[in-house]
Design a protein around this motif. Structure first.
Motif, PDB file in Angstrom:
ATOM      1  N   LEU A  32      47.795  25.274  57.302  1.00 57.73           N
ATOM      2  CA  LEU A  32      47.448  23.854  56.689  1.00 57.73           C
ATOM      3  C   LEU A  32      47.079  22.877  57.635  1.00 57.73           C
ATOM      4  N   ALA A  72      39.699  28.150  56.345  1.00 56.76           N
ATOM      5  CA  ALA A  72      39.303  29.582  56.002  1.00 56.76           C
ATOM      6  C   ALA A  72      38.234  30.028  57.118  1.00 56.76           C
ATOM      7  N   GLN A  97      38.607  21.038  52.047  1.00 59.44           N
ATOM      8  CA  GLN A  97      39.575  21.215  53.274  1.00 59.44           C
ATOM      9  C   GLN A  97      39.977  22.526  53.562  1.00 59.44           C
ATOM     10  N   GLN A  98      40.129  23.249  52.461  1.00 63.90           N
ATOM     11  CA  GLN A  98      40.558  24.539  52.575  1.00 63.90           C
ATOM     12  C   GLN A  98      39.494  25.501  53.256  1.00 63.90           C
ATOM     13  N   TRP A 128      46.904  19.945  50.381  1.00 67.36           N
ATOM     14  CA  TRP A 128      45.506  19.951  50.624  1.00 67.36           C
ATOM     15  C   TRP A 128      44.991  18.676  50.080  1.00 67.36           C
ATOM     16  N   LEU A 170      46.055  30.435  54.222  1.00 65.82           N
ATOM     17  CA  LEU A 170      45.490  29.450  55.245  1.00 65.82           C
ATOM     18  C   LEU A 170      46.307  28.569  55.810  1.00 65.82           C
ATOM     19  N   ALA A 194      39.232  21.757  47.943  1.00 69.17           N
ATOM     20  CA  ALA A 194      38.423  22.812  48.173  1.00 69.17           C
ATOM     21  C   ALA A 194      37.778  22.833  49.576  1.00 69.17           C
ATOM     22  N   ASN A 208      39.420  34.076  48.897  1.00 72.33           N
ATOM     23  CA  ASN A 208      40.266  33.261  48.111  1.00 72.33           C
ATOM     24  C   ASN A 208      39.410  32.594  46.703  1.00 72.33           C
ATOM     25  N   GLN A 229      38.759  31.161  43.146  1.00 70.43           N
ATOM     26  CA  GLN A 229      39.662  30.474  42.494  1.00 70.43           C
ATOM     27  C   GLN A 229      39.807  30.726  40.966  1.00 70.43           C
ATOM     28  N   LEU A 264      35.795  30.504  48.576  1.00 70.60           N
ATOM     29  CA  LEU A 264      36.375  29.878  47.464  1.00 70.60           C
ATOM     30  C   LEU A 264      35.436  29.595  46.424  1.00 70.60           C
TER      31      LEU A 264
END
Length: 225
Positions: free
Chosen positions: A53, A73, A68-69, A62, A51, A66, A144, A146, A116
């Motif tokens: 940044l 994504a 923010q990810q 991060w 991903l 999650a 992605n 986890q 995620l």
């Protein structure tokens, strides 16, 4: 200039054979891997993306975790799916896990993508519920996830074997991960239906170290290994 099907396949194979070095490159390879796997009758996919940044600090890539990810994504997944419309559905409020209901040109092209997902998502049977709703002929994709090893599923009221077996239904259709080994930046790539390939960075170029064929089925001594 118009390309025939064979020329298009040769061009696709050539572009997919190299390590993606941009977001656009990664999205294209993931999209083509997904299309190839789907055409081969695979409808349970695991996709791992590097991903871009956003909002990173010197101490934390991060800081927003999650959630923010997921922001990073979403546009990548949107490009991979190429759907006519996408609807977001929150399926795990505690971790902010989101499902994307994508509508294709035809009903058979509809799909569900979970961003995620955590081991808790499996423990709460959220993915199993989605699986029954999607059916066996449409794509269910985890992006992605986890979890990486069987021990990640320990500590829940359901047995870790059941959750691990569910997770293993998802074929690694596309995977691009990064790690540092003794100071060297390493990337591991798999594009369906190819092998796992390992690259290391040498100045501004990426060199392939080696590859290992993907094992579609576990050997009998898997647990011992």
């Amino acid at each position: 200039l118009q390309l025939g099907n064979d020329d298009k396949n040769d061009l696709s194979n050539l572009l997919t054979s190299r390590l993606p070095t941009s977001v656009e490159d990664q999205v294209r390879q993931a999209r083509e891997s997904l299309q190839r796997a789907t055409s081969d009758g695979i409808h349970r996919h695991s996709i791992r993306l590097l991903l871009p940044l956003i909002g990173a600090t010197e101490l934390d890539d991060w800081p927003g975790g999650a959630r923010q990810q997921m922001v990073a994504a979403y546009p990548l997944v949107e490009g991979i799916l190429g759907a006519t419309s996408i609807q977001k559905v929150l399926i795990d409020e505690s971790d902010g896990v989101v499902a994307l209901m994508a509508q294709g040109e035809l009903a058979k092209d509809d799909s569900c993508t979970v961003l995620l997902p955590t081991a808790e998502t499996l423990a709460q049977q959220s993915i199993q519920t989605l699986e029954s709703q999607v059916g066996t002929k449409r794509n269910l994709i985890v992006v992605n996830p986890q979890w990486r090893r069987r021990s990640d599923f320990g500590g829940f009221w359901r047995t870790d074997d059941i959750m691990a077996d569910t997770a293993e239904l998802f074929v690694p259709t596309f995977s691009l991960t990064s790690l540092v080994c003794e100071g060297e930046l390493i990337r591991v790539l798999r594009t369906y239906p190819g092998p796992w390939r390992v690259f290391f960075r040498e100045q501004d170029d990426w060199t392939e170290l080696g590859k290992k064929e993907y094992a579609a089925h576990k050997p009998e001594d898997w647990q011992q290994r």
